[in-house]
Motif scaffolding. Structure first.
Motif, mmCIF file in Angstrom:
data_model
loop_
_atom_site.group_PDB
_atom_site.id
_atom_site.type_symbol
_atom_site.label_atom_id
_atom_site.label_comp_id
_atom_site.label_asym_id
_atom_site.label_seq_id
_atom_site.Cartn_x
_atom_site.Cartn_y
_atom_site.Cartn_z
ATOM 1 N N GLN A 1 1.032 -1.221 0.142
ATOM 2 C CA GLN A 1 -0.080 0.044 -0.092
ATOM 3 C C GLN A 1 0.841 1.320 -0.016
ATOM 4 O O GLN A 1 0.439 2.395 -0.151
ATOM 5 C CB GLN A 1 -1.098 0.004 1.091
ATOM 6 C CG GLN A 1 -1.839 -0.985 1.104
ATOM 7 C CD GLN A 1 -2.851 -1.351 -0.158
ATOM 8 O OE1 GLN A 1 -3.204 -0.317 -0.580
ATOM 9 N NE2 GLN A 1 -2.761 -2.465 -0.621
ATOM 10 N N SER A 2 2.231 1.097 0.433
ATOM 11 C CA SER A 2 3.153 2.250 0.347
ATOM 12 C C SER A 2 2.739 3.659 1.040
ATOM 13 O O SER A 2 2.885 4.698 0.618
ATOM 14 C CB SER A 2 3.615 2.656 -1.319
ATOM 15 O OG SER A 2 4.052 1.743 -1.942
ATOM 16 N N ASN A 3 2.073 3.193 2.205
ATOM 17 C CA ASN A 3 1.620 4.496 3.230
ATOM 18 C C ASN A 3 2.742 4.652 4.223
ATOM 19 O O ASN A 3 3.691 3.819 4.394
ATOM 20 C CB ASN A 3 0.476 3.898 3.912
ATOM 21 C CG ASN A 3 -0.647 3.909 2.990
ATOM 22 O OD1 ASN A 3 -1.097 4.840 2.089
ATOM 23 N ND2 ASN A 3 -1.549 2.841 3.284
ATOM 24 N N ASP A 4 2.896 5.702 4.903
ATOM 25 C CA ASP A 4 3.831 6.173 5.828
ATOM 26 C C ASP A 4 3.846 5.301 7.020
ATOM 27 O O ASP A 4 4.695 4.983 7.603
ATOM 28 C CB ASP A 4 3.611 7.631 6.130
ATOM 29 C CG ASP A 4 4.348 8.587 5.336
ATOM 30 O OD1 ASP A 4 5.255 8.111 4.711
ATOM 31 O OD2 ASP A 4 4.055 9.901 5.465
ATOM 32 N N SER A 5 2.587 4.929 7.430
ATOM 33 C CA SER A 5 2.270 3.764 8.564
ATOM 34 C C SER A 5 1.593 2.599 8.223
ATOM 35 O O SER A 5 0.763 2.659 7.330
ATOM 36 C CB SER A 5 1.510 4.622 9.710
ATOM 37 O OG SER A 5 2.502 5.521 9.989
ATOM 38 N N ALA A 6 1.823 1.346 8.642
ATOM 39 C CA ALA A 6 1.009 0.434 8.374
ATOM 40 C C ALA A 6 -0.320 0.620 9.169
ATOM 41 O O ALA A 6 -0.425 0.799 10.191
ATOM 42 C CB ALA A 6 1.733 -1.017 8.872
ATOM 43 N N ILE A 7 -1.593 0.235 8.270
ATOM 44 C CA ILE A 7 -2.964 0.097 8.842
ATOM 45 C C ILE A 7 -3.120 -1.071 9.197
ATOM 46 O O ILE A 7 -3.152 -1.954 8.272
ATOM 47 C CB ILE A 7 -3.688 0.768 7.879
ATOM 48 C CG1 ILE A 7 -3.367 2.486 7.687
ATOM 49 C CG2 ILE A 7 -5.132 1.001 8.592
ATOM 50 C CD1 ILE A 7 -4.178 3.025 6.591
ATOM 51 N N LEU A 8 -3.392 -1.560 10.469
ATOM 52 C CA LEU A 8 -3.538 -2.927 10.880
ATOM 53 C C LEU A 8 -5.069 -3.013 11.416
ATOM 54 O O LEU A 8 -5.682 -1.830 12.165
ATOM 55 C CB LEU A 8 -2.575 -3.151 12.049
ATOM 56 C CG LEU A 8 -1.100 -2.938 11.564
ATOM 57 C CD1 LEU A 8 -0.318 -3.309 12.843
ATOM 58 C CD2 LEU A 8 -0.578 -3.674 10.266
ATOM 59 N N ASN A 9 -5.437 -4.219 11.511
ATOM 60 C CA ASN A 9 -6.876 -4.659 12.147
ATOM 61 C C ASN A 9 -6.617 -5.705 13.100
ATOM 62 O O ASN A 9 -6.584 -6.596 12.766
ATOM 63 C CB ASN A 9 -7.630 -5.128 11.000
ATOM 64 C CG ASN A 9 -9.126 -4.804 11.394
ATOM 65 O OD1 ASN A 9 -9.400 -4.672 12.450
ATOM 66 N ND2 ASN A 9 -10.209 -4.823 10.539
ATOM 67 N N LEU A 10 -6.816 -5.192 14.386
ATOM 68 C CA LEU A 10 -6.476 -5.923 15.726
ATOM 69 C C LEU A 10 -7.575 -5.579 16.487
ATOM 70 O O LEU A 10 -7.560 -4.587 17.419
ATOM 71 C CB LEU A 10 -5.193 -5.625 16.363
ATOM 72 C CG LEU A 10 -4.116 -5.700 15.567
ATOM 73 C CD1 LEU A 10 -2.693 -5.267 16.397
ATOM 74 C CD2 LEU A 10 -3.723 -7.128 15.130
ATOM 75 N N ASN A 11 -8.948 -6.201 16.300
ATOM 76 C CA ASN A 11 -9.971 -5.745 17.005
ATOM 77 C C ASN A 11 -10.385 -4.132 17.024
ATOM 78 O O ASN A 11 -10.572 -3.505 18.059
ATOM 79 C CB ASN A 11 -10.044 -6.244 18.452
ATOM 80 C CG ASN A 11 -9.810 -7.671 18.633
ATOM 81 O OD1 ASN A 11 -10.458 -8.399 17.780
ATOM 82 N ND2 ASN A 11 -8.964 -8.142 19.512
ATOM 83 N N GLY A 12 -10.080 -3.615 15.782
ATOM 84 C CA GLY A 12 -10.436 -2.305 15.606
ATOM 85 C C GLY A 12 -9.045 -1.857 14.940
ATOM 86 O O GLY A 12 -7.906 -2.408 15.168
ATOM 87 N N LYS A 13 -9.121 -0.733 14.100
ATOM 88 C CA LYS A 13 -7.940 -0.512 13.315
ATOM 89 C C LYS A 13 -7.165 0.695 14.080
ATOM 90 O O LYS A 13 -7.417 1.647 14.705
ATOM 91 C CB LYS A 13 -8.292 0.201 12.107
ATOM 92 C CG LYS A 13 -8.998 -0.460 10.749
ATOM 93 C CD LYS A 13 -9.214 0.346 9.662
ATOM 94 C CE LYS A 13 -9.702 -0.756 8.388
ATOM 95 N NZ LYS A 13 -9.945 -0.104 7.238
ATOM 96 N N ILE A 14 -5.761 0.178 13.909
ATOM 97 C CA ILE A 14 -4.595 1.050 14.374
ATOM 98 C C ILE A 14 -3.776 1.308 13.329
ATOM 99 O O ILE A 14 -3.647 0.776 12.206
ATOM 100 C CB ILE A 14 -4.110 0.571 15.628
ATOM 101 C CG1 ILE A 14 -2.988 -0.813 15.269
ATOM 102 C CG2 ILE A 14 -5.069 0.178 16.734
ATOM 103 C CD1 ILE A 14 -2.354 -1.230 16.191
#
Length: 330
Positions: A34-47
């Protein structure tokens, strides 16, 4: 046998090649792509999760230091994907001989920046290496933030979007270059190094939904726009008269042969928003920096080019940064 050169850390084509053709190839996964500045993760809600390392020289400069940059860099990377930074790690590699006074000054600056942004430093590590095996101090940080505005991702860039910038360009690179060369810029020019958490949260709370955002660090404005054009395939048109550059920065560029749009910033970001939200977004940005401007738009054509138009309507391509540029600016 190919070897790593300074240009591989400069924010231009060589760095992109290293990341995409070597590092990403080895660690390949959908999140990295996705080449974003931060990784978008899904751990019981997005962080959002981000990591960065800081090797700036000199470690103290007008407007900041390596501690402030370490905090701002990670907080800002999280902000650029719609996240509010909450927690940071801080790992130190310290060269034998660094004074305790300098170390305390760096750490107090990092701590002050985090406190002002509502961020806690919650873990870290410290290593000391022999004299000559490091350059005073290197810092690695990682940050975790709560996603407060979803969909701020490069894949969402669309034709017709307006491009905004939050301030003038090249200020940090100009200050660091002048400090290294002991070149007097004048007392007024300081690095733009600052946390972007407050301004980003103000945008999100006002209902602004950026398609994508990116802080213009290594490789500056040019690197950001060319990355967007290549990833999205769209052409991007930029109006040069709308881009603010301090006179002192222009003087440094003329003296050393740099393009101001390739010099780094550490508290200035680029944002793409739907045309209907551009003026509202600009109004908020100008509450924080009078130099904020709408500087261009995403075109329908798909040639992966960044085109810059001057005040006389003459156009040229804004090429991606090449060569080593100005290494170790963050």
């Amino acid at each position: 046998m190919k070897k790593i050169m300074l240009s591989h850390g400069g924010g231009g084509e060589e760095m992109n090649s290293l990341i995409n053709e070597t590092i990403f190839k080895i660690f390949d996964n959908e999140i990295l792509r996705q080449s974003n500045d931060s990784a978008i993760l899904n751990l019981n809600g997005k962080i959002a999760f981000s990591s960065d390392s800081f090797v700036v020289t000199p470690i103290f400069f007008n407007g900041g230091d390596i501690g402030k940059i370490a905090a701002c860099g990670t907080i800002n990377d999280l902000a650029m994907v719609g996240a509010s930074a909450k927690y940071l790690s801080c790992s130190l590699i310290i060269e034998e001989g660094l004074s305790i006074e300098e170390l305390e000054r760096v750490l107090c600056s990092l701590a002050k920046t985090c406190k002002e942004s509502g961020v806690s430093v919650v873990c870290g590590d410290t290593k000391v290496v022999p004299k000559g095996k490091c350059d005073k101090i290197f810092i690695n940080t990682a940050g975790i933030g709560e996603i407060v505005c979803e969909g701020v991702e490069l894949k969402n860039l669309k034709a017709g979007a307006k491009i905004l910038i939050s301030g003038d360009v090249g200020r940090h690179g100009g200050v660091v270059l002048a400090a290294r060369e002991e070149f007097e810029l004048g007392l007024d020019l300081k690095s733009d190094c600052k946390s972007l958490k407050e301004v980003s949260l103000k945008l999100f709370s006002a209902g602004i939904k950026p398609q994508t955002m990116r802080d213009a660090t290594r490789g500056g404005l040019s690197a950001v726009l060319n990355e967007w054009a290549k990833f999205s395939k769209f052409d991007i048109l930029i109006f040069e008269e709308n881009i603010k550059v301090a006179d002192e920065v222009m003087g440094v560029c003329e003296l050393f042969g740099f393009e101001p749009y390739e010099l780094a910033n550490e508290g200035t970001f680029v944002m793409a928003v739907d045309e209907s939200q551009a003026e509202d977004a600009l109004k908020i940005l100008r509450e924080f920096d009078k130099n904020a401007m709408i500087i261009g738009k995403v075109m329908d054509a798909k040639n992966e080019r960044v085109i810059i138009e001057n005040a006389y309507k003459s156009r040229r391509f804004l090429e991606p940064p090449k060569g080593e540029l100005l290494p170790r600016i963050c």
